[in-house]
Design an enzyme around this catalytic site. Structure first.
Site, PDB file in Angstrom:
ATOM      1  N   GLU A  31      48.594 -28.478 -51.538  1.00 20.33           N
ATOM      2  CA  GLU A  31      47.777 -28.756 -52.725  1.00 20.33           C
ATOM      3  C   GLU A  31      47.581 -27.458 -53.502  1.00 20.33           C
ATOM      4  O   GLU A  31      47.414 -26.385 -52.903  1.00 20.33           O
ATOM      5  CB  GLU A  31      46.439 -29.321 -52.248  1.00 20.33           C
ATOM      6  CG  GLU A  31      45.946 -30.514 -53.004  1.00 20.33           C
ATOM      7  CD  GLU A  31      46.853 -31.739 -52.955  1.00 20.33           C
ATOM      8  OE1 GLU A  31      47.666 -31.910 -53.886  1.00 20.33           O
ATOM      9  OE2 GLU A  31      46.740 -32.531 -52.008  1.00 20.33           O
ATOM     10  N   THR A  33      49.592 -25.708 -54.918  1.00 22.18           N
ATOM     11  CA  THR A  33      50.706 -24.774 -54.723  1.00 22.18           C
ATOM     12  C   THR A  33      51.714 -24.896 -55.863  1.00 22.18           C
ATOM     13  O   THR A  33      52.465 -23.961 -56.103  1.00 22.18           O
ATOM     14  CB  THR A  33      51.416 -25.069 -53.386  1.00 22.18           C
ATOM     15  OG1 THR A  33      51.547 -26.491 -53.250  1.00 22.18           O
ATOM     16  CG2 THR A  33      50.633 -24.539 -52.202  1.00 22.18           C
ATOM     17  N   ASP A  34      51.720 -26.030 -56.567  1.00 22.76           N
ATOM     18  CA  ASP A  34      52.797 -26.220 -57.567  1.00 22.76           C
ATOM     19  C   ASP A  34      52.730 -25.207 -58.701  1.00 22.76           C
ATOM     20  O   ASP A  34      53.732 -24.587 -59.046  1.00 22.76           O
ATOM     21  CB  ASP A  34      52.890 -27.679 -58.066  1.00 22.76           C
ATOM     22  CG  ASP A  34      51.642 -28.240 -58.730  1.00 22.76           C
ATOM     23  OD1 ASP A  34      50.602 -27.543 -58.757  1.00 22.76           O
ATOM     24  OD2 ASP A  34      51.709 -29.387 -59.223  1.00 22.76           O
ATOM     25  N   ALA A 118      41.346 -41.788 -59.354  1.00 22.60           N
ATOM     26  CA  ALA A 118      41.326 -41.741 -57.888  1.00 22.60           C
ATOM     27  C   ALA A 118      42.258 -40.659 -57.341  1.00 22.60           C
ATOM     28  O   ALA A 118      42.528 -40.608 -56.151  1.00 22.60           O
ATOM     29  CB  ALA A 118      41.720 -43.109 -57.323  1.00 22.60           C
ATOM     30  N   GLY A 119      42.765 -39.809 -58.241  1.00 20.06           N
ATOM     31  CA  GLY A 119      43.641 -38.727 -57.787  1.00 20.06           C
ATOM     32  C   GLY A 119      45.023 -39.213 -57.406  1.00 20.06           C
ATOM     33  O   GLY A 119      45.727 -38.573 -56.632  1.00 20.06           O
ATOM     34  N   SER A 121      47.345 -39.905 -59.768  1.00 18.60           N
ATOM     35  CA  SER A 121      48.220 -39.541 -60.884  1.00 18.60           C
ATOM     36  C   SER A 121      48.593 -40.705 -61.786  1.00 18.60           C
ATOM     37  O   SER A 121      49.762 -40.897 -62.138  1.00 18.60           O
ATOM     38  CB  SER A 121      49.503 -38.874 -60.377  1.00 18.60           C
ATOM     39  OG  SER A 121      49.173 -37.748 -59.649  1.00 18.60           O
ATOM     40  N   GLU A 155      50.513 -33.381 -70.466  1.00 16.69           N
ATOM     41  CA  GLU A 155      49.232 -33.213 -69.759  1.00 16.69           C
ATOM     42  C   GLU A 155      48.578 -31.889 -70.185  1.00 16.69           C
ATOM     43  O   GLU A 155      47.369 -31.826 -70.410  1.00 16.69           O
ATOM     44  CB  GLU A 155      49.500 -33.230 -68.244  1.00 16.69           C
ATOM     45  CG  GLU A 155      48.280 -33.277 -67.378  1.00 16.69           C
ATOM     46  CD  GLU A 155      47.665 -34.669 -67.249  1.00 16.69           C
ATOM     47  OE1 GLU A 155      48.357 -35.612 -66.856  1.00 16.69           O
ATOM     48  OE2 GLU A 155      46.466 -34.790 -67.531  1.00 16.69           O
ATOM     49  N   ASP A 167      53.131 -34.097 -59.959  1.00 13.96           N
ATOM     50  CA  ASP A 167      52.855 -35.526 -60.168  1.00 13.96           C
ATOM     51  C   ASP A 167      53.975 -36.204 -60.954  1.00 13.96           C
ATOM     52  O   ASP A 167      54.457 -37.274 -60.582  1.00 13.96           O
ATOM     53  CB  ASP A 167      51.525 -35.701 -60.924  1.00 13.96           C
ATOM     54  CG  ASP A 167      50.379 -34.987 -60.234  1.00 13.96           C
ATOM     55  OD1 ASP A 167      50.535 -34.597 -59.063  1.00 13.96           O
ATOM     56  OD2 ASP A 167      49.332 -34.807 -60.877  1.00 13.96           O
TER      57      ASP A 167
HETATM   58  C1  GLA Z   1      46.822 -32.335 -59.851  1.00 17.92           C
HETATM   59  C2  GLA Z   1      47.885 -31.669 -60.727  1.00 17.92           C
HETATM   60  C3  GLA Z   1      49.089 -31.246 -59.877  1.00 17.92           C
HETATM   61  C4  GLA Z   1      48.658 -30.421 -58.666  1.00 17.92           C
HETATM   62  C5  GLA Z   1      47.510 -31.104 -57.924  1.00 17.92           C
HETATM   63  C6  GLA Z   1      46.942 -30.247 -56.833  1.00 17.92           C
HETATM   64  O1  GLA Z   1      47.292 -33.540 -59.343  1.00 17.92           O
HETATM   65  O2  GLA Z   1      48.316 -32.535 -61.738  1.00 17.92           O
HETATM   66  O3  GLA Z   1      50.011 -30.527 -60.683  1.00 17.92           O
HETATM   67  O4  GLA Z   1      48.321 -29.121 -59.027  1.00 17.92           O
HETATM   68  O5  GLA Z   1      46.456 -31.466 -58.790  1.00 17.92           O
HETATM   69  O6  GLA Z   1      47.883 -30.044 -55.840  1.00 17.92           O
END
Ligand code: GLA
Length: 380
Positions: A31, A33-34, A118-119, A121, A155, A167
């Site tokens: 998480e 890390t991208d 809800a995370g 994406s 985004e 995502d």
């Molecule tokens: C969100 C962002 C992603 C990533 C995550 C955390 O989903 O859109 O690019 O940074 O948070 O890992």
């Protein structure tokens, strides 16, 4: 679901139209890390956003969201960001069409099964579905990677979240039964089989709407960049946190602002956890993988400070329930879903138990979803 969507869209359009579907994603580990040029390990889920498109009778962009009963109409020269979900569609038009606007009016209908906020994406899925549909209808010749990059820029520039590529990439490159080990620097990727018939991925929604999420997210990104700037004074070869070792980081700890140091420590450790986790997955060692998930959550909560009381509570409670290999908060943070790996036979009792524990604590029953790793975006 797909047949229902076809029928629903047929009724709405009553004319020739095109439908694209794009899924949300889970991320097993890795998480934040991208955007530090590291690795991520997402998979597409079997819940999609659907976008239907047809040429419009007028010279406008007419948008409709089935679930919300909302409708918007924009002139074709509306090119900047707007409030709410239409901004994602305007952003994709801006990123993908050569003249940065539509050549003629479009009717667009959006429908979906991904819970918003809800995370999972849902916004990346919306961009991916719309991008794929635009690509098809206007024959734009964009690759899936180019569509993902357009979604990421949308985004960033149209919704103000300085996100990484995870995502959008996962939504467009998903493969059933496989996770995607993505190198966010080179964008090279490897499909890793997620083949554990005795286990299921269960998501538990914290039900927390993460209002702070985008400003705090952008701040984390800045803190990581500040850490890299300091590291570079001593190690000029370090271009991003992905290049830094724990030893290098600790060697500058007294010079670095303590908050930046904690943020950097989390990212450097998390990237290593992902690499170790992929080895565990290949060895079919879910015990080992599960321990890394718990360690990831601790880092997210203590060092990166992107958790919330509800997420911390849920993760802690999973340790007391039988059949759970590992659990952690997933995604950008401040709520969203917790992801847990649970033995098949224990899934039902796990869901009942975690819902009950949460309800006693927070007086609300959290939604739970059993997820399958599925195909990426497609034209239906
Ligand atoms: C969100 C962002 C992603 C990533 C995550 C955390 O989903 O859109 O690019 O940074 O948070 O890992």
């Amino acid at each position: 679901m797909i047949e229902d969507i076809r029928k629903q869209f047929q009724q709405i359009f009553g004319k020739q139209h095109q439908i694209a579907a794009a899924p949300g994603r889970v991320n097993m580990i890795g998480e934040h890390t991208d955007y530090n040029n590291g690795f991520v390990l997402p998979g597409a889920i079997d819940k999609n956003i659907f976008v239907g498109l047809a040429p419009a009778a007028d010279n406008r962009l007419n948008l409709r969201a089935v679930q919300y009963g909302e409708a918007f109409s924009f002139a074709l020269d509306q090119t900047g960001p707007v409030k709410g979900w239409p901004t994602y569609l305007l952003g994709m038009i801006h990123m993908l069409l050569p003249e940065k606007r539509l050549p003629y009016g479009l009717d667009v209908v959006v429908s979906g099964e991904i819970p918003v906020g809800a995370g999972l994406s849902s916004s990346a899925a919306l961009c991916s579905a719309f991008g794929l549909a635009l690509n098809e209808i206007f024959d734009l010749g964009q690759t899936r990677l180019e569509l993902a990059l357009a979604g990421q820029k949308t985004e960033q520039q149209f919704a103000g979240l300085q996100c990484g590529i995870m995502d959008q990439f996962a939504s467009l490159h998903g493969k059933a039964g496989h996770l995607i080990k993505l190198d966010c620097r080179s964008l090279a990727f490897e499909y890793i089989p997620f083949d554990f018939p005795d286990h299921r991925i269960v998501l538990v929604n914290t039900m927390v709407s993460h209002l702070l999420a985008s400003s705090e997210y952008n701040l984390r990104r800045e803190q990581c960049e500040a850490g890299v700037a300091l590291l570079q004074r001593f190690y000029p070869e370090i271009q991003s946190l992905r290049d830094a070792t724990e030893i290098q980081l600790h060697s500058v700890s007294t010079q670095m602002n303590p908050v930046d140091f904690s943020r950097c420590r989390f990212v450097v450790e998390e990237n290593q956890r992902l690499l170790d986790g992929c080895v565990f997955l290949k060895e079919k060692n879910l015990e080992g993988f599960g321990r890394l998930m718990y360690a990831s959550h601790e880092g997210l909560s203590r060092d990166y400070e992107v958790s919330c009381p509800e997420s911390d509570f849920l993760v802690e409670e999973t340790r007391k329930i039988a059949g759970v290999r590992g659990a952690r908060q997933m995604g950008g943070g401040f709520g969203g879903c917790m992801i847990a790996l649970v033995e098949n036979d224990a899934v039902e009792s796990f869901i009942a138990s975690i819902q009950e524990r949460y309800r006693i604590q927070f007086l609300e029953t959290p939604d739970c979803y059993i997820m399958n790793i599925s195909e990426g975006a497609k034209i239906l």
